[in-house]
Design an enzyme around this catalytic site. Structure first.
Site, PDB file in Angstrom:
ATOM      1  N   TYR A   1      41.532  55.278 -39.950  1.00 51.26           N
ATOM      2  CA  TYR A   1      41.220  55.492 -41.372  1.00 51.26           C
ATOM      3  C   TYR A   1      39.916  56.285 -41.525  1.00 51.26           C
ATOM      4  O   TYR A   1      39.845  57.281 -42.240  1.00 51.26           O
ATOM      5  CB  TYR A   1      41.115  54.114 -42.030  1.00 51.26           C
ATOM      6  CG  TYR A   1      40.532  54.070 -43.416  1.00 51.26           C
ATOM      7  CD1 TYR A   1      41.204  54.615 -44.503  1.00 51.26           C
ATOM      8  CD2 TYR A   1      39.309  53.429 -43.648  1.00 51.26           C
ATOM      9  CE1 TYR A   1      40.673  54.541 -45.785  1.00 51.26           C
ATOM     10  CE2 TYR A   1      38.768  53.340 -44.914  1.00 51.26           C
ATOM     11  CZ  TYR A   1      39.462  53.899 -45.987  1.00 51.26           C
ATOM     12  OH  TYR A   1      38.928  53.821 -47.250  1.00 51.26           O
TER      13      TYR A   1
ATOM     14  N   GLY B   1      47.220  50.977 -56.322  1.00 49.95           N
ATOM     15  CA  GLY B   1      46.284  50.374 -55.380  1.00 49.95           C
ATOM     16  C   GLY B   1      45.129  49.689 -56.100  1.00 49.95           C
ATOM     17  O   GLY B   1      45.039  49.714 -57.331  1.00 49.95           O
TER      18      GLY B   1
ATOM     19  N   ASP C   1      56.088  59.967 -53.467  1.00 48.42           N
ATOM     20  CA  ASP C   1      55.568  59.883 -52.112  1.00 48.42           C
ATOM     21  C   ASP C   1      54.572  61.035 -52.014  1.00 48.42           C
ATOM     22  O   ASP C   1      54.961  62.208 -52.101  1.00 48.42           O
ATOM     23  CB  ASP C   1      56.739  60.064 -51.128  1.00 48.42           C
ATOM     24  CG  ASP C   1      56.269  60.211 -49.690  1.00 48.42           C
ATOM     25  OD1 ASP C   1      55.049  60.366 -49.468  1.00 48.42           O
ATOM     26  OD2 ASP C   1      57.125  60.195 -48.792  1.00 48.42           O
TER      27      ASP C   1
ATOM     28  N   ASP D   1      52.938  56.557 -57.793  1.00 43.14           N
ATOM     29  CA  ASP D   1      52.827  55.689 -56.623  1.00 43.14           C
ATOM     30  C   ASP D   1      54.205  55.646 -55.962  1.00 43.14           C
ATOM     31  O   ASP D   1      55.202  56.035 -56.576  1.00 43.14           O
ATOM     32  CB  ASP D   1      52.391  54.276 -57.047  1.00 43.14           C
ATOM     33  CG  ASP D   1      51.784  53.486 -55.895  1.00 43.14           C
ATOM     34  OD1 ASP D   1      50.554  53.347 -55.841  1.00 43.14           O
ATOM     35  OD2 ASP D   1      52.563  53.014 -55.035  1.00 43.14           O
TER      36      ASP D   1
ATOM     37  N   LEU E   1      41.901  50.383 -56.362  1.00 43.63           N
ATOM     38  CA  LEU E   1      41.101  51.277 -57.211  1.00 43.63           C
ATOM     39  C   LEU E   1      41.980  52.024 -58.210  1.00 43.63           C
ATOM     40  O   LEU E   1      41.609  52.210 -59.374  1.00 43.63           O
ATOM     41  CB  LEU E   1      40.378  52.301 -56.335  1.00 43.63           C
ATOM     42  CG  LEU E   1      38.975  51.943 -55.904  1.00 43.63           C
ATOM     43  CD1 LEU E   1      38.544  52.831 -54.756  1.00 43.63           C
ATOM     44  CD2 LEU E   1      37.991  52.078 -57.062  1.00 43.63           C
TER      45      LEU E   1
ATOM     46  N   LYS F   1      39.171  59.995 -43.008  1.00 47.97           N
ATOM     47  CA  LYS F   1      38.275  60.219 -44.158  1.00 47.97           C
ATOM     48  C   LYS F   1      37.213  61.275 -43.838  1.00 47.97           C
ATOM     49  O   LYS F   1      36.929  62.128 -44.678  1.00 47.97           O
ATOM     50  CB  LYS F   1      37.609  58.901 -44.592  1.00 47.97           C
ATOM     51  CG  LYS F   1      38.569  57.952 -45.315  1.00 47.97           C
ATOM     52  CD  LYS F   1      39.089  58.552 -46.606  1.00 47.97           C
ATOM     53  CE  LYS F   1      40.125  57.706 -47.305  1.00 47.97           C
ATOM     54  NZ  LYS F   1      40.781  58.393 -48.424  1.00 47.97           N
TER      55      LYS F   1
ATOM     56  N   GLY G   1      48.677  57.041 -55.661  1.00 50.61           N
ATOM     57  CA  GLY G   1      48.247  55.699 -55.247  1.00 50.61           C
ATOM     58  C   GLY G   1      47.746  54.886 -56.431  1.00 50.61           C
ATOM     59  O   GLY G   1      46.809  54.092 -56.315  1.00 50.61           O
TER      60      GLY G   1
HETATM   61  C1  AKB Z   1      38.288  49.112 -46.070  1.00 48.39           C
HETATM   62  O1  AKB Z   1      37.767  48.018 -45.814  1.00 48.39           O
HETATM   63  O2  AKB Z   1      39.041  49.711 -45.290  1.00 48.39           O
HETATM   64  C2  AKB Z   1      37.940  49.774 -47.386  1.00 48.39           C
HETATM   65  C3  AKB Z   1      36.809  50.733 -47.221  1.00 48.39           C
HETATM   66  C4  AKB Z   1      35.453  50.225 -46.981  1.00 48.39           C
HETATM   67  O3  AKB Z   1      37.007  51.903 -47.284  1.00 48.39           O
HETATM   68  N1  AKB Z   1      37.634  48.795 -48.363  1.00 48.39           N
END
Ligand code: AKB
Length: 318
Positions: free
Chosen positions: A140, A12, A50, A35, A14, A144, A9
């Protein structure tokens, strides 16, 4: 030992800046950026990858004698809600590829970016502590918090040195974020400089934790450099930079660009922001590896305007 680093990545928000910083620290010839898509500017070793393709990842690790992996590839919070199953799938399967390759191929250290998105509506809103409810409310965030627990699992079961921070929203001038809920805090600068106005998708009083890119990169490098025996957290460290609302950010931008106007048209991202903390307690990061943020709202805004204004002037001249 000579470190050889692979970043997934790398294009991206970061990844771009982290790649440059790692190249400065470890040397151009020791950092392989990967990437899905080629970078716009080529400054070092690059490979298309990938991150869910185990075979391709293993081939690169072998080819370059990789010793550390920074796994930055992920689908973020807002974009993730458009296809939650794909988000879970990509975020988890890519991390498993990295963990398994690392475990079986002698990788020394892995960096896994987590996020304030691990916190959900039951976590305290202010000064949210390291150990509290992690009832993430987005695909997401769920990926995480699961990733954090897998990081701990690989550390405890296999001794794999996986390190992680829970990034707040990252504010950068080098590249645009893509698909996050905190993206407004970058977009606002581009709109302020180009059009003197911005229509914000969050309510004016929505306070969120944020961090300036220099601090975010420094935190990453400092954590990765810290002696392993000092690290008590093997899920992911809470990390704090600053906290502000769109209204406070707009007021600070107005100090530099007095004609700037902001409107508020909240959309589906408001619901995500409402679940997240307003401020973070990063006591463990401070105690374990000496973390201290340098940028507050005022000097972050100065830095952003100073970096982006000349580019804007150049664009209008072209
Ligand atoms: C998002 O907004 O999804 C990211 C994060 C806070 O992980 N910037």
């Amino acid at each position: 030992m000579k470190e050889k680093i692979l970043i997934t990545g790398a294009n991206g928000q970061l990844g771009t800046v982290l790649t440059d910083s790692l190249r400065q620290v470890f040397g151009l010839e020791n950092v392989v950026a990967t990437d899905l898509h080629p970078p716009t500017a080529q400054t070092g070793m690059y490979a298309t990858l990938d991150a869910t393709d185990t075979k391709a990842l293993r081939t690169l690790i072998k080819k370059f004698g990789i010793t550390q992996i920074y796994h930055m590839a992920a689908i973020l919070s807002a974009k993730g809600e458009q296809d939650p199953v794909r988000t879970w799938d990509l975020n988890m399967s890519s991390f498993f590829c990295v963990l398994e390759a690392a475990r079986t191929m002698g990788i020394q250290k892995v960096f896994f970016p987590s996020s304030i998105a691990v916190f959900g509506k039951n976590a305290p809103k202010t000064n949210t502590s390291q150990f509290t409810y992690c009832d993430a409310g987005t695909a997401y965030g769920i990926s995480k918090i699961a990733g954090e627990n897998w990081a701990l699992y690989y550390y405890e079961k296999y001794g794999l040195d996986v390190r992680s921070v829970r990034y707040p929203g990252v504010i950068s001038h080098q590249s645009l974020p893509g698909g996050g809920t905190t993206d407004y805090a970058v977009a606002i600068f581009h709109h302020a400089l180009q059009k003197q106005s911005y229509d914000c998708y969050l309510k004016k009083d929505t306070i969120l934790p944020m961090i300036y890119i220099d601090d975010a990169i420094r935190a990453t490098l400092e954590l990765m450099d810290a002696p392993a025996n000092q690290l008590r957290i093997r899920t992911s460290y809470n990390l704090a930079g600053m906290s502000f609302s769109p209204e406070a950010l707009a007021a600070e931008i107005k100090n530099h660009l007095p004609d700037f106007q902001i409107n508020y048209t909240p959309d589906s991202r408001q619901k995500i922001a409402d679940q997240w903390p307003q401020s973070i307690d990063d006591q463990y990061a401070r105690e374990d590896w000496g973390w201290k943020s340098k940028f507050d709202l005022a000097n972050m805004v100065s830095a952003m305007v100073n970096h982006l204004k000349p580019l804007q002037q150049l664009n209008t001249q072209l």
